[in-house]
Design an enzyme around this catalytic site. Sequence first.
Site, mmCIF file in Angstrom:
data_model
loop_
_atom_site.group_PDB
_atom_site.id
_atom_site.type_symbol
_atom_site.label_atom_id
_atom_site.label_comp_id
_atom_site.label_asym_id
_atom_site.label_seq_id
_atom_site.Cartn_x
_atom_site.Cartn_y
_atom_site.Cartn_z
ATOM 1 N N ASP A 42 0.905 -0.822 -0.196
ATOM 2 C CA ASP A 42 0.013 -0.222 -0.047
ATOM 3 C C ASP A 42 0.577 1.060 0.022
ATOM 4 O OD1 ASP A 42 -3.148 0.834 1.141
ATOM 5 O OD2 ASP A 42 -1.267 2.192 2.155
ATOM 6 N N TYR B 121 3.040 9.791 -0.513
ATOM 7 C CA TYR B 121 4.150 9.268 0.158
ATOM 8 C C TYR B 121 6.002 9.545 -0.784
ATOM 9 C CZ TYR B 121 0.336 6.253 2.280
ATOM 10 O OH TYR B 121 -0.724 6.228 3.098
ATOM 11 N N LYS C 67 -3.027 6.321 -4.458
ATOM 12 C CA LYS C 67 -3.985 6.594 -3.786
ATOM 13 C C LYS C 67 -3.831 8.147 -5.278
ATOM 14 C CE LYS C 67 -3.775 5.004 0.774
ATOM 15 N NZ LYS C 67 -2.184 4.230 0.384
ATOM 16 N N HIS D 79 -7.721 9.639 -1.089
ATOM 17 C CA HIS D 79 -7.206 9.785 -0.103
ATOM 18 C C HIS D 79 -8.028 10.312 1.053
ATOM 19 C CE1 HIS D 79 -2.579 9.629 1.374
ATOM 20 N NE2 HIS D 79 -3.296 9.260 2.015
#
Length: 275
Positions: free
Chosen positions: A44, A49, A74, A107
């Site tokens: 994930d 990120y 996401k 998200h």
Amino acid sequence: MQTVTLNNGLKMPQIGLGVWRVEDGQVATDSVKQAIEVGYRSIDTAAIYKNEAGVGQGIKESGVPREELFITTKVWNSDQGFDSTIKAFDESLEKLGLDYVDLYLVHWPIPAKDKYIDTYKAMEKLYEDGKVKAIGVCNFEIEHLERLMAECTVKPVLNQIECHPYLGQHELKEFCAKNGIFVESWSPLMQGGAVLEDKIVCNIAEKYGKEPAQVVIRWHLQSNAIVIPKSVTPSRIASNFDVFNFELTEDEMTCINDLDRSERKGPHPNDMNIE
């Protein structure tokens, strides 16, 4: 590997590796490779990120066939909207080095921005075009889910939310279960780790000869939640996966459920920064 069947028939591993705050490059690559070697088949990540490239390299170097893996990413808040979501997805896919992702998520709802419906409709298009195998959401409250289901066509397969014994999310879990939407727990061990020092959790861990983290992950699994613990430490990655050889009793599940104190470590969805 224990799997669940999502509402569109797709099977998803019930435990995966989360990579929030995992440094891009070799750290992300090595963490993903280690997890896959241990037995994880679900990874994930997310655009925000900023480690999709490292994750993709880890997938490539793992040697495991793509069809055996379940990859989630996401769309970030600043990319919400129909056209910008399509563009953001294409960028994520390129960074990952993949032809498709298994699961694409909104998200955060960001109700103040009021674009999550258009964003989700773009994801429906990606789903219809076969670029994603399933679509869902993160951090949606009941009101956001109700509106989404009223205005969109494809029901989200899951809602990824902050959830741990100190934030049980019982009402939201019940709503999701009634509507065929799985809950996926982020920060399942609680940021800061206070829950891992809780006497009840530690006593149960001692009984089974397990780590407190393993007991908490087991609680998530037996609550029918999907769980994505994060670690970059090889021993911890392996330990978090070693949770299929014991089972909590009904009384132990109740004791952990009763630890709920509505204690969030992340923001409330309605308070999340727009950008």
